[in-house]
Write a protein that holds these residues in place. Structure first.
Motif, mmCIF file in Angstrom:
data_model
loop_
_atom_site.group_PDB
_atom_site.id
_atom_site.type_symbol
_atom_site.label_atom_id
_atom_site.label_comp_id
_atom_site.label_asym_id
_atom_site.label_seq_id
_atom_site.Cartn_x
_atom_site.Cartn_y
_atom_site.Cartn_z
ATOM 1 N N ARG A 22 0.845 -1.184 0.000
ATOM 2 C CA ARG A 22 0.000 0.000 0.000
ATOM 3 C C ARG A 22 0.883 1.237 0.000
ATOM 4 O O ARG A 22 1.880 1.312 0.719
ATOM 5 N N ARG A 39 -12.087 2.285 10.103
ATOM 6 C CA ARG A 39 -11.842 1.539 8.868
ATOM 7 C C ARG A 39 -11.640 2.489 7.687
ATOM 8 O O ARG A 39 -12.501 3.310 7.367
ATOM 9 N N GLU A 40 -10.491 2.376 7.011
ATOM 10 C CA GLU A 40 -10.155 3.182 5.832
ATOM 11 C C GLU A 40 -10.414 4.674 6.084
ATOM 12 O O GLU A 40 -10.950 5.391 5.241
ATOM 13 N N TRP A 94 -9.870 8.622 6.609
ATOM 14 C CA TRP A 94 -9.045 9.735 6.143
ATOM 15 C C TRP A 94 -8.632 10.622 7.313
ATOM 16 O O TRP A 94 -7.651 11.343 7.226
ATOM 17 N N PRO A 153 -5.347 3.371 12.553
ATOM 18 C CA PRO A 153 -6.059 3.232 11.267
ATOM 19 C C PRO A 153 -6.113 1.775 10.851
ATOM 20 O O PRO A 153 -5.361 0.927 11.339
ATOM 21 N N PRO A 166 -5.463 5.433 2.148
ATOM 22 C CA PRO A 166 -6.718 4.761 1.780
ATOM 23 C C PRO A 166 -6.889 4.707 0.272
ATOM 24 O O PRO A 166 -6.437 5.597 -0.458
ATOM 25 N N ARG A 167 -7.541 3.656 -0.203
ATOM 26 C CA ARG A 167 -7.631 3.427 -1.651
ATOM 27 C C ARG A 167 -8.347 4.576 -2.362
ATOM 28 O O ARG A 167 -7.918 5.025 -3.421
ATOM 29 N N ASP A 168 -9.451 5.055 -1.789
ATOM 30 C CA ASP A 168 -10.154 6.155 -2.453
ATOM 31 C C ASP A 168 -9.371 7.458 -2.351
ATOM 32 O O ASP A 168 -9.454 8.311 -3.234
#
Length: 401
Positions: free
Chosen positions: A8, A159-160, A162, A228, A270-272
């Protein structure tokens, strides 16, 4: 819960990112009015609204300004309608500076969204948590009375995420000043990146039960920063636990130090948020003339490099084709190779031919030694009186006696 952060990308220190939900109508109009006001006051250099090609309902805004008067900051906010049970629009805001982010710089959220009460046009619709209902950025968020609901809320918030989630336990019921959110006491660069969850005095055991799966616990009258999900490598929750948080209106120095240490970590992106950062870097449109000229120069250099690679590839292909034709021509001029089986057959051919010749010669001599009777002439048959055998005459033998 996964505590693995392998493969990641990490959050760069030049990035400021936040995500939330606007529950009111026409959030794009609110953003336009806010950006115009900041451009007129000189807080930002300029802004634009580039078209969103993929989704017609998606709105994108870009703004640029100079933090501390010299550091260029580029920011991009995207509005996406929410479908389902939730109402409103989800917003994603990423801002990237030319150097590591300074906590004394203004919060990018306050340059896109209004702040400061009704006089600034702030109706409080934009600071809702993106995924957890009932949680807001600029307010104290009391934890639910139900233990299982409390556990679900804290897990969903981590979770995930920001933002940074902080759980504060009230050692005793605070007064009016203690009930105010701690976020107002943070440096501007840390505001709108922290969500404050508040546990009542009698909820200490319940909140630590809810935090058990996350591997942390909150001290009595203290605070803890939620790790996180996924957690950064070598994350130690003990470094982000605060023994005492005085809810008396004074600056929470120990909590601010823990927040600074947490933000300085390289947590997984985070992926987004990674998608939003890529969109900011690759699809940025608000450029100065000098930046546009530099971009065109980069495009020319890129095209020249691609053309050079194509030319080299063409030359290599041409050379390979010529070598193939030369090899084919040489192959046609060389006689066909003799296989080993053919060599063995050729080595046996002279002897076999001689034997076959001798056989034919024997047959020839044998044929010459044979005598066949001649056909009898018209007259008396052979052996009759007065008849003579021509064969005997030819041999000179009288076989009548």
């Amino acid at each position: 819960m996964s505590n693995s952060a392998t493969d990641r990308a990490t959050i760069p220190q030049t990035l400021w990112a936040a995500r939330g939900r606007h529950t009111g109508p026409a959030p794009e109009d609110v953003v336009r009015r806010t950006l115009r006001r900041h451009r007129e006051s000189g807080d930002i250099d300029d802004f634009t609204e580039p078209p969103a090609s993929q989704d017609a309902a998606r709105r994108v805004f870009e703004a640029r300004w100079r933090a501390a008067g010299t550091v260029t900051v580029r920011a991009r906010l995207a509005l996406v309608p929410i479908t389902g049970r939730s109402q409103g629009h989800e917003w994603r805001l990423v801002a990237e500076a030319e150097c590591p982010w300074d906590e004394s710089w203004p919060s990018p959220a306050t340059l896109f969204w209004p702040e400061g009460g009704s006089s600034g046009g702030d109706d409080g619709s934009w600071d809702h948590h993106a995924t957890v209902t009932g949680v807001r950025f600029r307010q104290v968020n009391p934890l639910p009375a139900d233990d299982k609901e409390m556990r679900r809320r804290l897990r969903a918030a981590a979770r995930e995420a920001w933002c940074v989630n902080v759980v504060v336990h009230e050692a005793m019921t605070p007064d009016e000043r203690g009930r105010l959110p701690l976020v107002r006491l943070l440096p501007p660069g840390l505001r709108h990146r922290m969500v404050e969850h508040r546990a009542a005095p009698h909820q200490l055991r319940a909140v630590n039960w809810a935090l058990k799966d996350l591997g942390v616990e909150v001290p009595r009258g203290g605070a803890v920063l939620l790790p996180p999900d996924p957690a950064p490598k070598d994350y130690d929750g003990r470094e982000h636990r605060v023994r005492n948080v005085f809810l008396d209106g004074s600056e929470p120095a120990e909590l601010i130090a823990a927040l600074r240490h947490f933000v300085a970590l390289p947590p997984p992106l985070p992926r987004d948020a990674e998608e939003a950062l890529t969109d900011l870097r690759e699809n940025w449109t608000l450029m100065t003339p000098q930046e546009e000229l530099e971009r065109q120069r980069q495009l020319v250099a890129m095209y020249a490099e691609a053309l050079d690679a194509m030319t080299k590839s063409r030359d290599l292909y041409k050379k390979a084709a010529e070598q193939a034709l030369e090899a084919l021509s040489a192959y046609r001029d060389v006689p066909a190779p003799v296989l080993p089986q053919q060599q063995r057959s050729a080595s046996r051919t002279p002897g076999a031919l001689q034997q076959l010749t001798r056989t034919f010669e024997r047959l020839k001599f044998t044929t010459k030694g044979l005598r066949y009777p001649a056909p009898a002439p018209d007259g008396p048959p052979s052996g009759s009186p007065g008849g003579t055998d021509e064969t005997d005459i030819a041999d000179g033998t009288d076989r009548s006696s």
